[in-house]
Structures are given as C-alpha cells and as structure tokens.
Design an enzyme around this catalytic site. Sequence first.
Site, PDB file in Angstrom:
ATOM      1  N   HIS A 116      -0.344   6.289  12.054  1.00 29.52           N
ATOM      2  CA  HIS A 116      -0.459   6.689  10.650  1.00 29.52           C
ATOM      3  C   HIS A 116      -1.636   7.659  10.604  1.00 29.52           C
ATOM      4  O   HIS A 116      -2.783   7.260  10.788  1.00 29.52           O
ATOM      5  CB  HIS A 116      -0.727   5.465   9.766  1.00 29.52           C
ATOM      6  CG  HIS A 116      -0.869   5.797   8.312  1.00 29.52           C
ATOM      7  ND1 HIS A 116      -0.078   5.246   7.346  1.00 29.52           N
ATOM      8  CD2 HIS A 116      -1.712   6.649   7.659  1.00 29.52           C
ATOM      9  CE1 HIS A 116      -0.427   5.740   6.158  1.00 29.52           C
ATOM     10  NE2 HIS A 116      -1.421   6.591   6.330  1.00 29.52           N
ATOM     11  N   HIS A 118       5.752   9.323   9.542  1.00 32.83           N
ATOM     12  CA  HIS A 118       5.873   9.904   8.189  1.00 32.83           C
ATOM     13  C   HIS A 118       5.033  11.170   7.984  1.00 32.83           C
ATOM     14  O   HIS A 118       4.150  11.207   7.117  1.00 32.83           O
ATOM     15  CB  HIS A 118       5.591   8.879   7.106  1.00 32.83           C
ATOM     16  CG  HIS A 118       4.432   7.933   7.336  1.00 32.83           C
ATOM     17  ND1 HIS A 118       3.230   8.333   7.835  1.00 32.83           N
ATOM     18  CD2 HIS A 118       4.315   6.602   7.116  1.00 32.83           C
ATOM     19  CE1 HIS A 118       2.423   7.292   7.906  1.00 32.83           C
ATOM     20  NE2 HIS A 118       3.059   6.226   7.488  1.00 32.83           N
ATOM     21  N   ASP A 126      10.059   3.704   6.495  1.00 30.35           N
ATOM     22  CA  ASP A 126       8.765   3.189   6.002  1.00 30.35           C
ATOM     23  C   ASP A 126       8.999   2.219   4.846  1.00 30.35           C
ATOM     24  O   ASP A 126       8.312   2.271   3.823  1.00 30.35           O
ATOM     25  CB  ASP A 126       7.806   4.321   5.601  1.00 30.35           C
ATOM     26  CG  ASP A 126       6.384   3.802   5.383  1.00 30.35           C
ATOM     27  OD1 ASP A 126       6.119   2.619   5.686  1.00 30.35           O
ATOM     28  OD2 ASP A 126       5.544   4.577   4.897  1.00 30.35           O
ATOM     29  N   HIS A 158       6.605  -3.747  -2.401  1.00 31.96           N
ATOM     30  CA  HIS A 158       5.648  -4.466  -3.237  1.00 31.96           C
ATOM     31  C   HIS A 158       6.419  -4.885  -4.481  1.00 31.96           C
ATOM     32  O   HIS A 158       7.390  -4.219  -4.862  1.00 31.96           O
ATOM     33  CB  HIS A 158       4.482  -3.552  -3.642  1.00 31.96           C
ATOM     34  CG  HIS A 158       3.698  -3.005  -2.489  1.00 31.96           C
ATOM     35  ND1 HIS A 158       2.783  -3.743  -1.780  1.00 31.96           N
ATOM     36  CD2 HIS A 158       3.710  -1.782  -1.905  1.00 31.96           C
ATOM     37  CE1 HIS A 158       2.247  -2.997  -0.821  1.00 31.96           C
ATOM     38  NE2 HIS A 158       2.803  -1.803  -0.862  1.00 31.96           N
TER      39      HIS A 158
HETATM   40  O1  DOR Z   1       2.540   3.565   1.456  1.00 28.40           O
HETATM   41  C1  DOR Z   1       2.376   2.863   2.429  1.00 28.40           C
HETATM   42  N1  DOR Z   1       2.580   1.537   2.374  1.00 28.40           N
HETATM   43  N2  DOR Z   1       1.981   3.424   3.578  1.00 28.40           N
HETATM   44  C2  DOR Z   1       1.590   2.671   4.626  1.00 28.40           C
HETATM   45  O2  DOR Z   1       1.206   3.212   5.614  1.00 28.40           O
HETATM   46  C3  DOR Z   1       1.601   1.199   4.531  1.00 28.40           C
HETATM   47  C4  DOR Z   1       2.602   0.763   3.554  1.00 28.40           C
HETATM   48  C5  DOR Z   1       2.494  -0.707   3.228  1.00 28.40           C
HETATM   49  O3  DOR Z   1       2.436  -1.517   4.149  1.00 28.40           O
HETATM   50  O4  DOR Z   1       2.525  -1.044   2.051  1.00 28.40           O
END
Ligand code: DOR
Length: 445
Positions: free
Chosen positions: A180, A233, A304, A308
């Site tokens: 990353h 990404h 990716d 959440h």
């Molecule tokens: O937006 C992101 N969410 N980028 C990341 O690198 C980690 C990921 C996460 O784990 O929520």
Amino acid sequence: MAQYDLLLKGGTVVSHAGMASADIGVLNGRIAAIGDLPEAAAETVIDCRGLHVLPGVIDTQVHFREPGHEHKEDLATGSRAAVLGGVTAVFEMPNTAPPTTTEDAVRDKIARATGRMYCDFAFYVGASAENVMDLPRLERLPGVAGVKVFMGSSTGSLLVDDDETLLRVLSVIQRRAAFHSEDEARLKARLNVRIPGEPASHPQWRDVQTALTSTKRLLTLACKAGKRIHVLHVSTAEELPLLALARDFATVEVTPQHLTLTAEEAYAELGTFAQMNPPIREGRHRKALWRAVNSGLVDVIGSDHAPHTKDEKARPYPESPSGMPGVQTLLPIMLDHVNAGRLTLLRLVDLVCEGPHRVFQIAGKGRIAEGYDADFTIVDLKAERVIEESWLASKCGWSPFLGRRVRGWPVGTIVRGRRVMWEGEVIGDPEGAPVRFMETLNAAA
Ligand code: DOR
C-alpha cells in the site's frame, strides 16, 4: 466412452487459446479434457450454451475482517459474497485484530476459513518493524500469498513507513511482496488539509504527491534490494510512467472503483461512502488508469473489498472509516466495462485470472488448461441486471454501485469441480481450501 465427474457443454471457453466453443471435462477437481467431447458422459452435465466459461476469477485483495471486526464481515460472509460475484479464490489482507503478523495468526485464519469458506483462499502476512526477521519463514507458510506492507496508515495499525525498515523487509524476503503505497510523513504533515464534513477533501489530503513520493521511494528500495514488488490499488496518472520503467520487478494492481468512479461525481453522490485509501480522484486519473489497462501496464484488477458498516460510514468526515466493499461487484462492473468496449473479455481474463497466476506464481489456477484446477466463472455477457441490496451477501449490506444497471453477469461459480453458486444461489457446503503457490510447494500444510 470418457467418463467425467462434471461436464460443461457447449460454452464459449475463454482461455489462452482465445475464445471458442468447447466442452470441458472435469475429473477429481481438475480439468481433464477440453474440446469437442460428444461421446463424454458425466455425473453432472451443465449446459453452457449461450454462456462464456472463464477461468475462475481470483480476487487478490480483500479484507474479510476476521478475527476482530466480525461486525463488518467474516470469512464465511465474505466468501459467500465472493462466489455470488463469480470469484473462485481470494487473497485476504492482514489488517485484522490481531493483525496477521505471526505464524499463530496465519494458522488461526486458515483454521477459521476451513469448513466456512466457499471459495479457495490465501492470506497475506503483515510486515511490521517487530516481525521483520520472521518474514522469511512466515512468507513460506502454506496458505500464505506473500507479505503485505502498509507504507501509509489506513484501517488498522500495520505500518512500515521508514526507509531503513522497508529495506530490511525487502532484503530478507524472497517472494513478491504487496505494498500500500502512500507516504506516511506527508499524510501526517497535512492532516489539516482535511475539511470536517467534506469527504471531497479526502483526495486533497491524500494527494497525488502522497502516492508519488511513496511509490518513488518504494521502487528505489526494491531495485536496490533486487526484489519483486506488487503495487496495490495504483490511483494516480503520475505513478504510471515510473511503474512502466520498473517492469522487471514491479507489478501493478488497479481497482474497479478507481476505474469506474471519479472525484467530480463520487463525493457529491456517495459522500463518505466513496472514501477509500488511496482515494477516488479526478477524471484525468481514471482516464490514465484505463490507458494503462489497455497498454498492458496493469497486471491485476483486485477489488480491495474493505467493508465497514453503514453506521460507521455515515459518521461525519474524517471520523468515517476508509474503504468500500467490492468482491461481489468486481466482475459485474468489469463485464459492464467489457460490454461498453473499454476492454476486451480476453484482457479482463488476463487481469483477473492469468495476471494473479503470473504475479503470485499460483499453482494450478488462472488458466483453462489440462491438469489445472477446475475453477470456472460462468457468465452471461448479455444479461442486464441492476445491482440491488437484496443480492449482496457482505455483512456491511451496501455497495457504492447500488442501483447501477450493468450488462454482463456471473451465472455460475465452480471451485475445483464443485458448483458453489448457480443463478444467484450459493450451493452445497463451504469446502474452500488454501491456494497453492509454486514457490512454496513443499510447505507442509
Ligand atoms: O480504504 C481502505 N480501506 N484502504 C486500505 O488500504 C485499507 C482498507 C480497510 O481495511 O478498510
């Protein structure tokens, strides 16, 4: 008369040989024959006429949140989302709680995945300043996809941001490691660029320079160490020419989000639900990423998938967490791009099957070829569907692509000869297994 366990009849097979109508015979979970097989018999015959049979789609970047954040996702729900979206194998990220930085943590994830995941799986080991000397052993464990390094902090606490530790990591490992790439020092120094309540300020904070500085450092260090890296990404036009000069040792991932959304629209339409790291940027970057897809610079498309909950995402920026789900929508979104003429179906297969095979040295997956695992993603290129909440299996229950009408849809998912999804239904038992890698074939399971 040849007898198979499974016979796929009359589909348009998409493979290294191009696209042609063919039958595929499967025996003991592997591809046994490809071609015109009129005499063949099988326990299960699937009529694939009118459909395209792709090698199983491999998503090499997902966050399934288990252990520690199971309210967002777990390995079982993540795997259901994967197979509903036509994905036959996933590589899962280490920013769980605890993070995947020890042998115990790797073994725990494999134990949790076994008997609960429908797709095959591998796990990344997270690098930290504390576990550098363990990485050569950890990266060789069965079921491990390689080492993952967060150079900029994102969700979770994993971080390696200084050149000295980065070089130590690169020096000790042997396999390709995934990065990353965002510059932590710049992120910290510019925290005040974030405007509370304004998610559109996210790409101003995590700006082009943040990605560019980091990727320059990373390429210099990897070159010095003589090691292979995979840059996850990639999001800016400016990084692409540098990556083009580093093809001997660097491979490139882009996400469907960065190829589909732009800052001009996404923050107004989705607000914090469009917030991810690295961020969704202005249209000129999306244009450059598409050029890189079609010039061959991009090796892999990964989702990716970073779920959440809606409540978490609805917090006011910047309290809102970064990340969007994507494992289930990767293929529908990309098939829609194929139908819109933005890339060919063969190039898509190169990016989500053969690319992962090549970049990660996966054993027996990523090609439709005799002796390979019988992993298939069967798609209806003509089907038009709307991405609806009721179809989503992720615990988070939303998608940045909700309400989007797409053309091209996964009809079936077959993992090692077993049908695990057909026409929107998950089928049978979760019998996913660890992915095998050529560089660690003798690793004891
Ligand atoms: O937006 C992101 N969410 N980028 C990341 O690198 C980690 C990921 C996460 O784990 O929520």
